[in-house]
Design an enzyme around this catalytic site. Structure first.
Site, PDB file in Angstrom:
ATOM      1  N   ARG A  81      -4.480  -6.608  -2.317  1.00  0.00           N
ATOM      2  CA  ARG A  81      -5.452  -5.828  -1.574  1.00  0.00           C
ATOM      3  C   ARG A  81      -5.135  -4.334  -1.539  1.00  0.00           C
ATOM      4  O   ARG A  81      -6.004  -3.500  -1.758  1.00  0.00           O
ATOM      5  CB  ARG A  81      -5.532  -6.278  -0.103  1.00  0.00           C
ATOM      6  CG  ARG A  81      -6.570  -7.293   0.178  1.00  0.00           C
ATOM      7  CD  ARG A  81      -6.090  -8.174   1.288  1.00  0.00           C
ATOM      8  NE  ARG A  81      -4.871  -8.813   0.856  1.00  0.00           N
ATOM      9  CZ  ARG A  81      -4.840  -9.958   0.195  1.00  0.00           C
ATOM     10  NH1 ARG A  81      -5.937 -10.590  -0.052  1.00  0.00           N
ATOM     11  NH2 ARG A  81      -3.711 -10.487  -0.221  1.00  0.00           N
ATOM     12  N   THR A  82      -3.908  -4.001  -1.210  1.00  0.00           N
ATOM     13  CA  THR A  82      -3.627  -2.588  -0.965  1.00  0.00           C
ATOM     14  C   THR A  82      -3.850  -1.783  -2.248  1.00  0.00           C
ATOM     15  O   THR A  82      -4.559  -0.778  -2.258  1.00  0.00           O
ATOM     16  CB  THR A  82      -2.202  -2.406  -0.426  1.00  0.00           C
ATOM     17  OG1 THR A  82      -2.058  -3.231   0.718  1.00  0.00           O
ATOM     18  CG2 THR A  82      -1.936  -0.963  -0.042  1.00  0.00           C
ATOM     19  N   HIS A  97       3.342   0.492   7.354  1.00  0.00           N
ATOM     20  CA  HIS A  97       2.214   0.272   6.436  1.00  0.00           C
ATOM     21  C   HIS A  97       0.997   0.963   7.052  1.00  0.00           C
ATOM     22  O   HIS A  97       0.047   0.320   7.512  1.00  0.00           O
ATOM     23  CB  HIS A  97       1.986  -1.241   6.279  1.00  0.00           C
ATOM     24  CG  HIS A  97       1.106  -1.630   5.138  1.00  0.00           C
ATOM     25  ND1 HIS A  97       0.303  -0.733   4.455  1.00  0.00           N
ATOM     26  CD2 HIS A  97       0.888  -2.846   4.551  1.00  0.00           C
ATOM     27  CE1 HIS A  97      -0.354  -1.391   3.505  1.00  0.00           C
ATOM     28  NE2 HIS A  97      -0.013  -2.664   3.550  1.00  0.00           N
ATOM     29  N   ARG A 150       4.059   2.006  -2.963  1.00  0.00           N
ATOM     30  CA  ARG A 150       4.651   0.875  -2.229  1.00  0.00           C
ATOM     31  C   ARG A 150       6.039   0.639  -2.794  1.00  0.00           C
ATOM     32  O   ARG A 150       6.233   0.663  -4.020  1.00  0.00           O
ATOM     33  CB  ARG A 150       3.799  -0.379  -2.381  1.00  0.00           C
ATOM     34  CG  ARG A 150       4.522  -1.612  -1.885  1.00  0.00           C
ATOM     35  CD  ARG A 150       3.631  -2.804  -1.799  1.00  0.00           C
ATOM     36  NE  ARG A 150       2.662  -2.663  -0.718  1.00  0.00           N
ATOM     37  CZ  ARG A 150       1.863  -3.654  -0.305  1.00  0.00           C
ATOM     38  NH1 ARG A 150       1.930  -4.836  -0.878  1.00  0.00           N
ATOM     39  NH2 ARG A 150       1.012  -3.468   0.675  1.00  0.00           N
ATOM     40  N   LYS A 197      14.717   1.266 -15.827  1.00  0.00           N
ATOM     41  CA  LYS A 197      15.777   1.934 -16.614  1.00  0.00           C
ATOM     42  C   LYS A 197      16.709   2.725 -15.714  1.00  0.00           C
ATOM     43  O   LYS A 197      17.586   3.437 -16.180  1.00  0.00           O
ATOM     44  CB  LYS A 197      15.145   2.905 -17.613  1.00  0.00           C
ATOM     45  CG  LYS A 197      14.233   2.266 -18.626  1.00  0.00           C
ATOM     46  CD  LYS A 197      13.708   3.365 -19.552  1.00  0.00           C
ATOM     47  CE  LYS A 197      12.619   2.851 -20.458  1.00  0.00           C
ATOM     48  NZ  LYS A 197      11.933   3.970 -21.138  1.00  0.00           N
TER      49      LYS A 197
HETATM   50  C1  NCD Z   1       0.747  -6.956   4.089  1.00  0.00           C
HETATM   51  C2  NCD Z   1       1.947  -6.192   3.544  1.00  0.00           C
HETATM   52  O1  NCD Z   1       2.042  -5.972   2.326  1.00  0.00           O
HETATM   53  O2  NCD Z   1       2.762  -5.829   4.362  1.00  0.00           O
HETATM   54  N1  NCD Z   1      -0.272  -7.140   3.147  1.00  0.00           N
HETATM   55  C3  NCD Z   1      -1.180  -6.141   2.921  1.00  0.00           C
HETATM   56  O3  NCD Z   1      -0.848  -5.029   2.591  1.00  0.00           O
HETATM   57  N2  NCD Z   1      -2.467  -6.442   3.126  1.00  0.00           N
HETATM   58  C4  NCD Z   1       1.124  -8.203   4.794  1.00  0.00           C
HETATM   59  C5  NCD Z   1       1.970  -9.217   4.091  1.00  0.00           C
HETATM   60  O4  NCD Z   1       2.377  -9.049   2.943  1.00  0.00           O
HETATM   61  O5  NCD Z   1       2.219 -10.241   4.726  1.00  0.00           O
END
Ligand code: NCD
Length: 311
Positions: free
Chosen positions: A53-54, A131, A103, A82
């Site tokens: 999703r993100t 997040h 991320r 690397k």
């Molecule tokens: C979450 C995350 O990555 O922290 N997911 C997300 O970004 N929608 C929650 C999770 O991974 O449980």
């Protein structure tokens, strides 16, 4: 001075959060009006950890705004494999793109990147820490459904220790009036001490910690379910013992208010039975959709394109 990076949810003032949410809701109503605003701009998505999703909602957001996207979806597919440092990677990406969503499994990595970057960095999840864009997604969903972010009782259930979405959401919601938290988790997975002491106790916020979902369910306006974060556990045995601590099913939903909303950042594993999906109070798929609109608004905000009048 406008904000340049979004690393922690507190990097945005309450006014800025409210503006981004309002812009996201406006975009939702008339997306075509915003279809060219990022023409000629590029978003880099640097994902050193899995995501569906993100990453895809960031990419959809930039494409919806008329911009373009580039990036990688795993550390193995980048020069990190690397041994390249985040600092070096971002110095280079700064000359390839106009804005970057990152991320990383290590807490603080996007913050380090921001020190070396000449383009805005958005933290798209750093380890078990923060997040902030999931938080914006959660807030826009609550605002759309309830019309407010204050005067709510919210239950956060599951892995409150490692769940970064929970940490960011608590930090963001304590800034609104009369928000009460019910923190539902096994004893081993309660919120980190710094949140309890420095955020909840210091801010004199009302909260309850419990491992009893059923007893508190009737009081909640929102139930925010979370996945037990397998990848952050030190041993598999503990994960297996704790993973199914809470399972929301149709029988438990009968205890909840008629107007309670069930949220989840997704992905879910077992914590919400699929029979709940048909309950009109289950809003987690709407929540994922709202993530695109709020990320469109955030990209516009960080690129200072939100000041351009849209007719
Ligand atoms: C979450 C995350 O990555 O922290 N997911 C997300 O970004 N929608 C929650 C999770 O991974 O449980």
């Amino acid at each position: 001075m406008r904000l340049k990076h979004l690393i922690s949810p507190l990097d945005l003032t309450v006014d800025a959060v409210d503006e981004i949410i309002d812009l996201g809701l406006k975009i939702m109503k008339n997306p075509h009006k915003y279809a060219h605003i990022c023409e000629g701009k590029k978003l880099a998505t640097l994902f050193y950890e899995p995501s569906t999703r993100t990453r895809l909602s960031f990419e959809a957001a930039m494409l919806n705004l008329g911009g373009q996207v580039l990036g990688f979806s795993s550390a193995d597919a980048s020069s990190a494999a690397k041994g390249e440092s985040v600092a070096d990677t971002i110095r280079v990406i700064s000359s390839y793109a106009d804005i970057c969503a990152m991320r990383h499994p290590k807490e603080g990595a996007p913050m380090v990147a921001s020190l070396y970057s000449s383009i805005p960095i958005i933290n798209a999840g750093d380890g078990g820490h923060n997040h902030p864009t999931q938080t914006l997604t959660d807030l826009i969903t609550i605002k759309k459904l309830m019309g407010r972010l204050n005067h709510i009782t919210i239950g956060l259930c599951g892995d409150l220790k490692f769940g970064r979405t929970v940490h960011s959401l608590i930090n963001a919601l304590v800034r609104y009036q009369k928000v009460r938290f019910v923190l539902i988790s096994p004893k081993e997975l309660t919120i980190p001490d710094y949140l309890r002491k420095d955020v909840l106790d210091a801010g004199k916020v009302k909260y309850t910690e419990t491992d009893d979902l059923e007893s508190y369910l009737p009081e909640l306006d929102i139930l925010y379910m979370t996945r037990v974060q397998r990848e952050r556990f030190f041993n598999e045995e503990d994960y297996i013992r704790l993973k199914d601590s809470f399972i929301l099913d149709a029988a438990k939903m009968q205890l909840a208010k008629e107007r309670m909303f069930v949220m989840h950042p997704l992905p879910r594993v077992n914590e919400i039975a699929s029979e709940v999906d048909n309950d009109p109070r289950a809003v987690y798929f709407l929540q994922a959709k709202m993530g695109v609109y709020v990320r469109m608004a955030l990209i516009m905000h960080l690129l200072t394109l939100d000041t351009i009048p849209i007719s």
